[in-house]
Design a protein around this motif. Structure first.
Motif, PDB file in Angstrom:
ATOM      1  N   GLU A 209      -8.530   4.318 -58.148  1.00  0.00           N
ATOM      2  CA  GLU A 209      -8.171   4.558 -59.241  1.00  0.00           C
ATOM      3  C   GLU A 209      -7.164   3.376 -59.477  1.00  0.00           C
ATOM      4  OE1 GLU A 209      -8.141   6.075 -60.894  1.00  0.00           O
ATOM      5  OE2 GLU A 209      -9.457   8.184 -60.221  1.00  0.00           O
ATOM      6  N   MET A 210      -6.585   3.118 -58.644  1.00  0.00           N
ATOM      7  CA  MET A 210      -6.041   1.598 -58.650  1.00  0.00           C
ATOM      8  C   MET A 210      -6.881   0.086 -59.378  1.00  0.00           C
ATOM      9  SD  MET A 210      -2.997   1.799 -55.601  1.00  0.00           S
ATOM     10  CE  MET A 210      -1.887   2.864 -55.321  1.00  0.00           C
ATOM     11  N   SER A 211      -7.524   0.002 -58.856  1.00  0.00           N
ATOM     12  CA  SER A 211      -8.716  -1.034 -58.585  1.00  0.00           C
ATOM     13  C   SER A 211      -8.763  -0.987 -60.543  1.00  0.00           C
ATOM     14  CB  SER A 211      -9.883  -0.615 -58.471  1.00  0.00           C
ATOM     15  OG  SER A 211     -10.617   0.562 -58.677  1.00  0.00           O
ATOM     16  N   THR A 212      -9.287   0.066 -61.237  1.00  0.00           N
ATOM     17  CA  THR A 212      -8.736  -0.218 -62.152  1.00  0.00           C
ATOM     18  C   THR A 212      -7.498  -0.627 -63.380  1.00  0.00           C
ATOM     19  OG1 THR A 212      -8.766   2.599 -62.512  1.00  0.00           O
ATOM     20  CG2 THR A 212     -10.953   1.880 -62.405  1.00  0.00           C
ATOM     21  N   GLN A 213      -6.865  -0.083 -62.861  1.00  0.00           N
ATOM     22  CA  GLN A 213      -5.490  -0.252 -63.055  1.00  0.00           C
ATOM     23  C   GLN A 213      -4.661  -1.521 -62.327  1.00  0.00           C
ATOM     24  OE1 GLN A 213      -4.702  -0.282 -66.341  1.00  0.00           O
ATOM     25  NE2 GLN A 213      -6.782   1.444 -67.033  1.00  0.00           N
ATOM     26  N   PRO A 214      -5.037  -3.050 -62.201  1.00  0.00           N
ATOM     27  CA  PRO A 214      -4.491  -3.983 -61.618  1.00  0.00           C
ATOM     28  C   PRO A 214      -2.892  -3.311 -61.583  1.00  0.00           C
ATOM     29  CG  PRO A 214      -5.641  -4.927 -62.974  1.00  0.00           C
ATOM     30  CD  PRO A 214      -5.558  -3.471 -63.751  1.00  0.00           C
ATOM     31  N   ALA A 215      -1.994  -3.274 -62.966  1.00  0.00           N
ATOM     32  CA  ALA A 215      -0.896  -2.271 -62.652  1.00  0.00           C
ATOM     33  C   ALA A 215       0.089  -1.714 -61.828  1.00  0.00           C
ATOM     34  CB  ALA A 215      -0.296  -2.659 -63.642  1.00  0.00           C
ATOM     35  N   ALA A 216      -1.170  -0.862 -61.515  1.00  0.00           N
ATOM     36  CA  ALA A 216      -0.897   0.106 -60.535  1.00  0.00           C
ATOM     37  C   ALA A 216      -0.622  -0.336 -58.726  1.00  0.00           C
ATOM     38  CB  ALA A 216      -1.825   1.535 -60.986  1.00  0.00           C
ATOM     39  N   LEU A 217      -1.212  -1.427 -59.119  1.00  0.00           N
ATOM     40  CA  LEU A 217      -0.859  -2.198 -57.425  1.00  0.00           C
ATOM     41  C   LEU A 217       0.453  -2.728 -57.532  1.00  0.00           C
ATOM     42  CD1 LEU A 217      -2.144  -2.641 -54.720  1.00  0.00           C
ATOM     43  CD2 LEU A 217      -2.925  -4.941 -56.083  1.00  0.00           C
TER      44      LEU A 217
END
Length: 291
Positions: A209-217
């Motif tokens: 899931e985080m790979s689709t949204q870098p801001a989540a990391l």
């Protein structure tokens, strides 16, 4: 004459009173009376209440009909899997036929006690240690059946048999303790491995899931910083992503000015290619077109 009659009447009354006192018997509610006349069983069993017997001819024996609790002394034995144990039990029985209990056996209490001891030793030899420790209900039923079979002919009914305690040698206790500890450690390791497997699956889903949204990391990184700062540590190690460092490096490089770009375009021409020199710089080379 009258005095003699009075004396005779008083003597007869005294004799009747003595006879009545000698013949009178009282049987309690929980008892039954068995009468022996000149050594032979006479009539039926006397019930509770007031009853009379023939003095010097009849002998009344009272039998308790209540349930008797008889402890069985501890018996040493060897189980079927060659383990020395010490087992004690308790028996609950009652007399159902007072005449049979008096006539058939000399002392029914002693007889039941001895039969219980021999049956207990027999049941120990036929059972495994695990059955004595965990499957006592089945052993109690078998023990009750072994004791009840001969006791029926004595006018005694076995109500219940219970194995109270099983004593083991100290070496066996230590071995069982080590076995239980090893089993619990095995289960703990299996539970930890299962938890790691579930955690790895959840982490894989979170990474997807985080790979689709870098801001989540980045948000997760900030949450980690907040969690570490709450513990008031003196040193805080903050990791930075490599992409962020590359972005800062590109931002520090000065952009090329407009005159330099036009000069380079004039020297090389519209059809020139740029090749790097040995020092790593870029040198224009003219490329001729046409004949």
């Amino acid at each position: 004459m009258v005095q003699e009659l009075l004396t005779a009447g008083a003597a007869v009354a005294s004799g009747c009173l003595v006879y009545g006192m000698a013949a009178a018997r009282v049987i309690k509610q929980y008892e039954r009376g068995v009468v022996f006349r000149l050594g032979r069983l006479s009539g039926h069993v006397r019930g509770p209440g007031f009853t009379l017997v023939v003095p010097f001819v009849d002998r009344l024996r009272k039998v308790n009909m209540q349930i008797v609790t008889l402890p069985v002394p501890a018996q040493d034995g060897i189980t079927r899997d060659n383990v020395t144990v010490r087992v004690d039990a308790v028996i609950y029985f009652k007399v159902v036929d007072a005449a049979e209990a008096v006539v058939r056996v000399e002392d029914y209490r002693f007889a039941v006690s001895q039969m219980a001891q021999t049956s207990l030793r027999s049941i120990i030899g036929k059972s495994d240690l695990d059955d004595l420790l965990s499957n006592r209900e089945k052993l109690n039923q078998g023990l009750e059946l072994m004791i009840d079979s001969p006791a029926i002919g004595w006018g005694v009914q076995i109500d219940r048999v219970e194995i109270k305690d099983v004593s083991l040698p100290e070496t066996m206790k230590r071995s069982m303790a080590r076995q239980a500890e090893a089993d619990r450690e095995r289960r703990a390791r299996v539970i930890n491995a299962d938890a790691e497997l579930q955690a790895s699956k959840k982490l894989a889903e979170a990474a997807k899931e985080m790979s689709t949204q870098p801001a989540a990391l980045q948000l997760r990184l900030l949450q980690t910083v907040v969690a570490v700062a709450a513990e008031k540590n003196s040193t805080l190690v903050l990791p930075f992503p490599v992409e962020l460092l590359r972005f800062l490096e590109r931002a520090q490089q000065p952009p090329a000015t407009a005159p330099e770009a036009s000069e380079r375009q004039r020297v090389t021409g519209p059809g020139a290619t740029v090749e790097p020199d040995v020092a790593g710089g870029e040198e224009p080379h003219a490329v001729e077109h046409g004949p």
